[in-house]
Motif scaffolding. Structure first.
Motif, PDB file in Angstrom:
ATOM      1  N   HIS A 623       9.697  -0.602   2.944  1.00 51.91           N
ATOM      2  CA  HIS A 623       8.476   0.078   2.398  1.00 51.91           C
ATOM      3  C   HIS A 623       7.487   0.512   3.503  1.00 51.91           C
ATOM      4  CE1 HIS A 623       5.140   0.462  -0.563  1.00 51.91           C
ATOM      5  NE2 HIS A 623       4.442  -0.577   0.346  1.00 51.91           N
ATOM      6  N   ILE A 624       7.261  -0.231   4.601  1.00 52.63           N
ATOM      7  CA  ILE A 624       6.192   0.050   5.421  1.00 52.63           C
ATOM      8  C   ILE A 624       6.737   1.379   6.213  1.00 52.63           C
ATOM      9  CG2 ILE A 624       5.584  -1.045   7.778  1.00 52.63           C
ATOM     10  CD1 ILE A 624       5.787  -3.648   6.438  1.00 52.63           C
ATOM     11  N   TYR A 625       8.112   1.251   6.401  1.00 56.20           N
ATOM     12  CA  TYR A 625       8.434   2.632   7.224  1.00 56.20           C
ATOM     13  C   TYR A 625       8.121   3.848   6.437  1.00 56.20           C
ATOM     14  CZ  TYR A 625      11.502   5.975   9.224  1.00 56.20           C
ATOM     15  OH  TYR A 625      12.348   7.058   9.911  1.00 56.20           O
ATOM     16  N   ARG A 626       8.412   3.784   5.145  1.00 61.77           N
ATOM     17  CA  ARG A 626       8.444   4.870   4.396  1.00 61.77           C
ATOM     18  C   ARG A 626       6.775   5.473   4.297  1.00 61.77           C
ATOM     19  NH1 ARG A 626      12.352   2.514   1.003  1.00 61.77           N
ATOM     20  NH2 ARG A 626      10.680   1.631  -0.093  1.00 61.77           N
ATOM     21  N   LYS A 627       6.026   4.438   4.228  1.00 60.65           N
ATOM     22  CA  LYS A 627       4.558   4.499   4.377  1.00 60.65           C
ATOM     23  C   LYS A 627       3.936   5.280   5.470  1.00 60.65           C
ATOM     24  CE  LYS A 627       0.435   2.215   3.015  1.00 60.65           C
ATOM     25  NZ  LYS A 627      -0.540   0.908   2.643  1.00 60.65           N
ATOM     26  N   ILE A 629       5.781   7.144   7.507  1.00 62.48           N
ATOM     27  CA  ILE A 629       6.211   8.454   7.621  1.00 62.48           C
ATOM     28  C   ILE A 629       5.464   9.549   6.804  1.00 62.48           C
ATOM     29  CG2 ILE A 629       8.129  10.113   7.099  1.00 62.48           C
ATOM     30  CD1 ILE A 629       8.751   8.536   9.285  1.00 62.48           C
ATOM     31  N   LYS A 630       4.884   8.950   5.564  1.00 64.42           N
ATOM     32  CA  LYS A 630       4.142   9.698   4.852  1.00 64.42           C
ATOM     33  C   LYS A 630       2.863  10.021   5.247  1.00 64.42           C
ATOM     34  CE  LYS A 630       2.301   9.742  -0.193  1.00 64.42           C
ATOM     35  NZ  LYS A 630       2.294   8.762  -1.442  1.00 64.42           N
ATOM     36  N   ASN A 631       2.145   9.076   5.906  1.00 69.21           N
ATOM     37  CA  ASN A 631       0.991   9.293   6.560  1.00 69.21           C
ATOM     38  C   ASN A 631       0.861  10.231   7.599  1.00 69.21           C
ATOM     39  OD1 ASN A 631      -0.211   7.479   4.791  1.00 69.21           O
ATOM     40  ND2 ASN A 631      -0.040   5.734   6.271  1.00 69.21           N
ATOM     41  N   LYS A 632       2.055  10.439   8.275  1.00 69.79           N
ATOM     42  CA  LYS A 632       2.143  11.712   9.155  1.00 69.79           C
ATOM     43  C   LYS A 632       1.972  12.837   8.759  1.00 69.79           C
ATOM     44  CE  LYS A 632       4.821   8.693  12.617  1.00 69.79           C
ATOM     45  NZ  LYS A 632       6.047   8.571  13.608  1.00 69.79           N
TER      46      LYS A 632
END
Length: 632
Positions: A623-627, A629-632
């Motif tokens: 969950h932290i990893y996907r968040k 990536i999305k913020n980039k």
């Protein structure tokens, strides 16, 4: 006390006009006109029958009066073989017995007329009231003499057979004590006898056997836990219990030292309980260095129902009793209060005929001094003593009495008695009996109590509880539940303990563990408070320091809990718990196993928990990893 009848003479035309002065109990008329001297012998035989011989000298101090009669009142109800004589021969004697006293009237053969005219004469009689064999003890009593004007001398000698044994208690201390011709002679003077009577015990212990019945009933709609009060050990008595049927769940000790036997009763259940045992009474306190805890000292000076120590009437009366220069020590205060209670109250035996005898309490009896029984003598003493800042308590129990007129019992049909005790910083608890000093006409029951007062309960924290044996009855029941008899058999109490240990098996390494220890008294006497320790080879015991068992009465037990720990989660070993109570050792083997590996089910639980934690962190990480990536 004693009095005499005097007559005044006036000469008118050669005829004598005689004025007879009435004699009232306790009061002497025209006593300043006569002086008296007494030399008295109490000669007691092997059977306890006392022959009293009084050599009396009556001296006329005026020419205006003459005496032709004499009256003597003694605190005895069993007087016989009365004889009197003067130099003119045998004197005419009559007697009258009323309440607790006998009045002897003597008519002289010659008038004691003329200034400094002296008449020596002798009076003798026999009585069974001055000496009595009570179990293992001979008790000798002589009442005090009343205050009167011109009592020039009064000397008393008590003679007893040497076979009675050495005296264990003599109060007051005799002026002389000698042994001659197989007899012991005790001599006392006027000053001693005007302040108190004589109490002498020959023998140091007394033993009673008891058979007590208690009746319990649960009228509630739910089960209840209730108790009965068993006779306790005190400073002046030891108690053993042979049998309690049925056995109680436990026997505990309350703050007053009472032994409370506990029972569980179901709804509507009745229980009849029988208690058998023996009690040994001592003339001297068993406590060598008495100490009263400050908490108890405060409690024993508090106001209670029936002991209204803060009531203005009690406070004012105390100020009157102690005077302008009140003593500072507890014994002197208690003695002044004791004498006031003895002298101001009057025993009312008529109240005993009332089946529903109501306790009056201190304030009520202070206003109705002629309506007292032992409860009121006790209550007034306690209230006044507490008001003076001296700790005091009530004792209820059995008092052995051969003569219930002189030494009455007045609590219930089970011949119970009530008396107080006060705290003396030097002597500890001191029992006194103002009722019996009042009814015996002044026998000393303050300086040293006899061996007849067997305590059933101590009331200090409450003036109403616990209630003594003989008072546990079903509604409307009229039964005799107190049976006490003198015994010639001495005993030695034997407390005996057993220890039961309860702990989880096995003890799980790394987790809090508890060891439960029950100390059970299987003996017949109280087990004294003892040092209590628990040790192991490898386990750590967290709260084993400074433990004490406390008093454990017969049929009683004490329960204790100890926390134990291991050093790590992986510990695995066999250990032994050693319990030391009062020098006795008890052991129990225990097994310690790691929580993780000692059986499959916990292992599966651990693995499943670990897997769930792993899945949680994997999901959280994703969950932290996907968040990010999305913020980039």
């Amino acid at each position: 006390y004693f009095c005499y009848n005097s007559q005044m003479v006036k000469k008118i035309s050669f005829a004598a006009i005689v004025l007879i002065l009435l004699i009232l109990p306790g009061r002497v008329f025209a006593e300043g006109e006569f002086a008296t001297s007494y030399d008295v012998l109490y000669d007691i035989d092997e059977n306890g029958i006392t022959t009293v011989t009084e050599k009396i000298s009556l001296k006329n101090l005026t020419s205006a009066y003459y005496a032709n009669q004499f009256k003597l009142t003694i605190g005895s109800t069993k007087v016989s073989d009365i004889k009197a004589a003067d130099p003119g021969g045998v004197l005419d004697v009559t007697q009258e017995q009323k309440d607790t006293a006998t009045t002897i009237s003597i008519k002289f053969n010659q008038q004691v007329a003329g200034l400094n005219k002296t008449l020596p004469w002798t009076l003798s009689f026999k009585s069974e009231d001055f000496a009595e064999k009570v179990g293992k003890v001979w008790e000798v009593r002589a009442p005090r003499i009343s205050s009167t004007t011109n009592l020039e001398a009064y000397n008393l000698t008590i003679s007893v057979p040497a076979s009675f044994g050495q005296p264990s208690l003599i109060s007051p201390t005799p002026k002389r004590q000698t042994l001659s011709g197989g007899r012991i002679f005790l001599t006392f003077d006027k000053n001693q006898l005007m302040s108190s009577g004589v109490s002498a015990n020959f023998g140091s212990i007394q033993v009673f056997d008891f058979d007590l019945s208690y009746h319990l009933e649960n009228s509630n709609l739910v089960p209840v836990l209730t108790n009965i009060a068993l006779p306790p050990d005190t400073s002046f008595q030891d108690v053993i219990f042979q049998r309690i049927d049925p056995k109680p769940l436990n026997v505990t000790v309350d703050s007053d030292g009472n032994y409370l036997a506990w029972y569980r009763l179901n709804r509507g259940q009745k229980a009849d309980i029988k208690v058998f045992g023996s009690a040994k009474l001592y003339t001297s306190s068993k406590v060598k260095s008495p100490v009263l805890d400050e908490t108890l000292r405060k409690k024993y000076t508090e106001s209670q129902k029936y002991w209204e120590k803060d009531n203005p009437q009690i406070v004012n009366k105390l100020a009157e009793i102690l005077g302008d220069n009140p003593p500072s020590d507890s014994e002197s205060k208690a003695k002044l209060i004791f004498q006031y209670v003895v002298n101001s109250l009057k025993y009312d035996s008529a109240r005993l005929k009332d089946s529903s005898l109501e306790r009056l309490g201190a304030v009520t009896v202070l206003n109705n001094p002629n309506s007292a029984v032992c409860m009121e003598f006790t209550d007034l003493f306690i209230a006044l003593t507490r008001a003076a800042g001296v700790p005091a308590r009530e004792l209820d129990g059995y008092a052995y009495s051969e003569n219930t007129i002189l030494r009455p019992l007045s609590l219930t049909k089970d011949v119970l008695h009530s008396w107080p005790e006060y705290w003396n910083d030097r002597r500890g608890w001191v029992m006194v009996d103002p009722t019996w000093e009042n009814t015996t006409g002044g026998v000393d029951y303050f300086n040293k109590l006899d061996l007849n007062h067997f305590v059933f309960v101590v009331k200090g924290s409450s003036s109403e509880e616990p209630i003594p044996a003989g008072s546990y009855k079903y509604m409307g029941q009229d039964s005799h539940d107190v049976k006490v008899s003198l015994s010639e058999n001495d005993f030695l109490g034997k407390p005996q303990i057993d220890v039961q240990t309860d702990t989880s098996s096995p003890i799980l390494a790394g987790f809090p563990g508890v060891i439960k220890v029950k100390v059970i008294n299987t003996g017949n006497a109280v087990y004294p408070s003892a040092i209590f320790t628990i040790t192991t080879n490898k386990l750590s015991v967290l709260n084993s320091e400074g433990q004490k068992t406390g008093l454990i009465p017969p049929f009683g037990n004490g329960e204790f809990k100890f926390d134990v720990r291991t050093k790590s989660l992986l510990d695995s070993f066999n250990d032994q718990i050693e319990i030391n109570v009062g020098g006795q050792k008890f052991t129990k083997d225990v097994v310690v196993k790691p929580f993780i590996i000692f059986q499959p089910i916990p292992l599966m639980v651990v693995l499943l928990s670990a897997l769930m934690v792993l899945i949680y962190f994997v999901v959280l990480g994703g969950h932290i990893y996907r968040k990010r990536i999305k913020n980039k």
